[in-house]
Design a protein around this motif. Structure first.
Motif, PDB file in Angstrom:
ATOM      1  N   ASN A  11       2.136  -8.895   4.925  1.00 43.95           N
ATOM      2  CA  ASN A  11       2.073  -8.914   3.471  1.00 43.95           C
ATOM      3  C   ASN A  11       0.789  -9.607   3.063  1.00 43.95           C
ATOM      4  O   ASN A  11       0.643 -10.812   3.278  1.00 43.95           O
ATOM      5  CB  ASN A  11       3.301  -9.644   2.895  1.00 43.95           C
ATOM      6  N   VAL A  12      -0.160  -8.831   2.518  1.00 43.55           N
ATOM      7  CA  VAL A  12      -1.438  -9.376   2.059  1.00 43.55           C
ATOM      8  C   VAL A  12      -1.742  -8.839   0.664  1.00 43.55           C
ATOM      9  O   VAL A  12      -1.194  -7.807   0.251  1.00 43.55           O
ATOM     10  CB  VAL A  12      -2.594  -9.011   3.033  1.00 43.55           C
ATOM     11  N   THR A  13      -2.618  -9.536  -0.034  1.00 44.65           N
ATOM     12  CA  THR A  13      -3.010  -9.105  -1.373  1.00 44.65           C
ATOM     13  C   THR A  13      -4.449  -8.604  -1.425  1.00 44.65           C
ATOM     14  O   THR A  13      -4.886  -8.113  -2.467  1.00 44.65           O
ATOM     15  CB  THR A  13      -2.836 -10.257  -2.382  1.00 44.65           C
ATOM     16  N   ALA A  25      -2.117   3.071  10.168  1.00 43.01           N
ATOM     17  CA  ALA A  25      -3.038   3.769   9.266  1.00 43.01           C
ATOM     18  C   ALA A  25      -2.256   4.492   8.172  1.00 43.01           C
ATOM     19  O   ALA A  25      -2.636   4.445   6.988  1.00 43.01           O
ATOM     20  CB  ALA A  25      -3.902   4.754  10.049  1.00 43.01           C
ATOM     21  N   ARG A  26      -1.174   5.134   8.541  1.00 42.56           N
ATOM     22  CA  ARG A  26      -0.351   5.847   7.555  1.00 42.56           C
ATOM     23  C   ARG A  26       0.250   4.870   6.542  1.00 42.56           C
ATOM     24  O   ARG A  26       0.230   5.128   5.331  1.00 42.56           O
ATOM     25  CB  ARG A  26       0.758   6.632   8.252  1.00 42.56           C
ATOM     26  N   ALA A  27       0.750   3.730   7.023  1.00 46.40           N
ATOM     27  CA  ALA A  27       1.356   2.753   6.122  1.00 46.40           C
ATOM     28  C   ALA A  27       0.329   2.171   5.143  1.00 46.40           C
ATOM     29  O   ALA A  27       0.619   1.996   3.956  1.00 46.40           O
ATOM     30  CB  ALA A  27       2.008   1.633   6.935  1.00 46.40           C
ATOM     31  N   VAL A  28      -0.869   1.876   5.631  1.00 48.25           N
ATOM     32  CA  VAL A  28      -1.925   1.358   4.746  1.00 48.25           C
ATOM     33  C   VAL A  28      -2.340   2.438   3.760  1.00 48.25           C
ATOM     34  O   VAL A  28      -2.501   2.177   2.557  1.00 48.25           O
ATOM     35  CB  VAL A  28      -3.136   0.848   5.561  1.00 48.25           C
ATOM     36  N   ASP A  29      -2.497   3.661   4.238  1.00 47.91           N
ATOM     37  CA  ASP A  29      -2.898   4.774   3.368  1.00 47.91           C
ATOM     38  C   ASP A  29      -1.873   5.007   2.255  1.00 47.91           C
ATOM     39  O   ASP A  29      -2.243   5.283   1.113  1.00 47.91           O
ATOM     40  CB  ASP A  29      -3.081   6.041   4.205  1.00 47.91           C
ATOM     41  N   ASP A  30      -0.580   4.878   2.576  1.00 44.95           N
ATOM     42  CA  ASP A  30       0.474   5.071   1.571  1.00 44.95           C
ATOM     43  C   ASP A  30       0.374   4.053   0.437  1.00 44.95           C
ATOM     44  O   ASP A  30       0.828   4.322  -0.676  1.00 44.95           O
ATOM     45  CB  ASP A  30       1.859   4.970   2.214  1.00 44.95           C
ATOM     46  N   GLN A  31      -0.215   2.883   0.718  1.00 45.28           N
ATOM     47  CA  GLN A  31      -0.295   1.821  -0.288  1.00 45.28           C
ATOM     48  C   GLN A  31      -1.692   1.671  -0.897  1.00 45.28           C
ATOM     49  O   GLN A  31      -1.903   0.835  -1.772  1.00 45.28           O
ATOM     50  CB  GLN A  31       0.153   0.502   0.346  1.00 45.28           C
ATOM     51  N   ALA A  32      -2.639   2.465  -0.429  1.00 42.99           N
ATOM     52  CA  ALA A  32      -4.017   2.361  -0.905  1.00 42.99           C
ATOM     53  C   ALA A  32      -4.134   2.865  -2.344  1.00 42.99           C
ATOM     54  O   ALA A  32      -3.517   3.864  -2.708  1.00 42.99           O
ATOM     55  CB  ALA A  32      -4.949   3.161   0.009  1.00 42.99           C
ATOM     56  N   PRO A  33      -4.944   2.189  -3.141  1.00 44.13           N
ATOM     57  CA  PRO A  33      -5.157   2.661  -4.518  1.00 44.13           C
ATOM     58  C   PRO A  33      -6.015   3.930  -4.529  1.00 44.13           C
ATOM     59  O   PRO A  33      -6.634   4.294  -3.520  1.00 44.13           O
ATOM     60  CB  PRO A  33      -5.888   1.490  -5.180  1.00 44.13           C
ATOM     61  N   ASP A  34      -6.050   4.589  -5.674  1.00 46.45           N
ATOM     62  CA  ASP A  34      -6.900   5.763  -5.833  1.00 46.45           C
ATOM     63  C   ASP A  34      -8.342   5.402  -5.512  1.00 46.45           C
ATOM     64  O   ASP A  34      -8.804   4.312  -5.830  1.00 46.45           O
ATOM     65  CB  ASP A  34      -6.815   6.296  -7.267  1.00 46.45           C
ATOM     66  N   PHE A  66      -6.318  -5.012  -1.025  1.00 52.29           N
ATOM     67  CA  PHE A  66      -5.385  -4.589  -2.066  1.00 52.29           C
ATOM     68  C   PHE A  66      -4.010  -4.975  -1.556  1.00 52.29           C
ATOM     69  O   PHE A  66      -3.855  -5.402  -0.403  1.00 52.29           O
ATOM     70  CB  PHE A  66      -5.494  -3.086  -2.386  1.00 52.29           C
ATOM     71  N   GLU A  67      -3.011  -4.873  -2.401  1.00 51.84           N
ATOM     72  CA  GLU A  67      -1.672  -5.291  -1.997  1.00 51.84           C
ATOM     73  C   GLU A  67      -1.120  -4.364  -0.918  1.00 51.84           C
ATOM     74  O   GLU A  67      -1.059  -3.145  -1.093  1.00 51.84           O
ATOM     75  CB  GLU A  67      -0.736  -5.314  -3.197  1.00 51.84           C
ATOM     76  N   ILE A  68      -0.736  -4.981   0.209  1.00 49.02           N
ATOM     77  CA  ILE A  68      -0.195  -4.233   1.351  1.00 49.02           C
ATOM     78  C   ILE A  68       1.028  -4.981   1.854  1.00 49.02           C
ATOM     79  O   ILE A  68       0.973  -6.187   2.084  1.00 49.02           O
ATOM     80  CB  ILE A  68      -1.238  -4.109   2.488  1.00 49.02           C
TER      81      ILE A  68
END
Length: 191
Positions: free
Chosen positions: A173-175, A57-66, A178-180
């Motif tokens: 690695n997915v797009t 969850a933290r890793a996805v949140d760090d890469q989430a767009p605004d 959103f890009e993760i």
């Protein structure tokens, strides 16, 4: 029903409805509603499950767009009789401090970290129900031999069913949505 606490008795002959969950103040944490029936976590959660869920969850949140938020342990109101609790919810819903559930339309991605107790629900029941509710992306995270294994699914609109788009063991690695890009080895519980 003799001997059961009053809160465990369905409020009507048809069973439970999604709005009833908010009234069950004595119910155990992590109570969810599947097909009008209450489902409780019956076994203690493994540290592996907790650590992988939190770190993912933290890793996805760090890469989430605004405008995108990542939350854990909340429910999604799929319909009047289904309000499952997801391990990780990615949502675009505006922040509401009193919110207790999300609408499927505000949830582009749900992730479930599979445990022994929830394996059947995560792999079959929730997979079908999230797809029927048109949640676009679903991840199943399994405990592989050397670390987490992430099974990635995407909704096929014509069939309203998920199709597998990848199995990730070393890195994810997915797009979409959103890009993760996540090094899955970093999710392995620390010794």
């Amino acid at each position: 029903m003799d001997g059961l606490p009053d809160w465990m008795c369905p409020p009507r002959e048809e069973g439970w409805f999604a709005e009833d969950l908010d009234q069950l103040i004595d119910a155990p944490r992590h109570t969810e509603l599947i097909d009008g029936a209450l489902v409780f976590r019956m076994f203690p959660q493994r540290l592996w499950h907790n650590r992988v869920r939190t770190d993912l969850a933290r890793a996805v949140d760090d890469q989430a767009p605004d405008g995108v938020d990542v939350v854990q342990g909340m429910t999604i109101r799929l319909d009047a009789r289904n309000r499952p609790e997801a391990d990780i919810i990615v949502t675009s819903a505006p922040f509401d401090p009193d919110q207790t559930w999300f609408e499927p339309g505000d949830v582009p991605l749900v992730a479930e970290v599979v445990s022994r107790e929830s394996a059947f629900r995560d792999r079959t029941v929730k997979l079908r129900k999230y797809a029927a509710a048109r949640i676009q992306h679903y991840w199943l995270v399994d405990d592989g031999a050397v670390g987490p294994v992430v099974h990635v699914y995407e909704l096929d609109e014509p069939s309203k069913a998920y199709v597998a788009t990848g199995i990730f063991r070393d890195s994810l690695n997915v797009t979409v949505p959103f890009e993760i890009d996540i090094d899955l080895a970093e999710l392995i519980p620390r010794q």
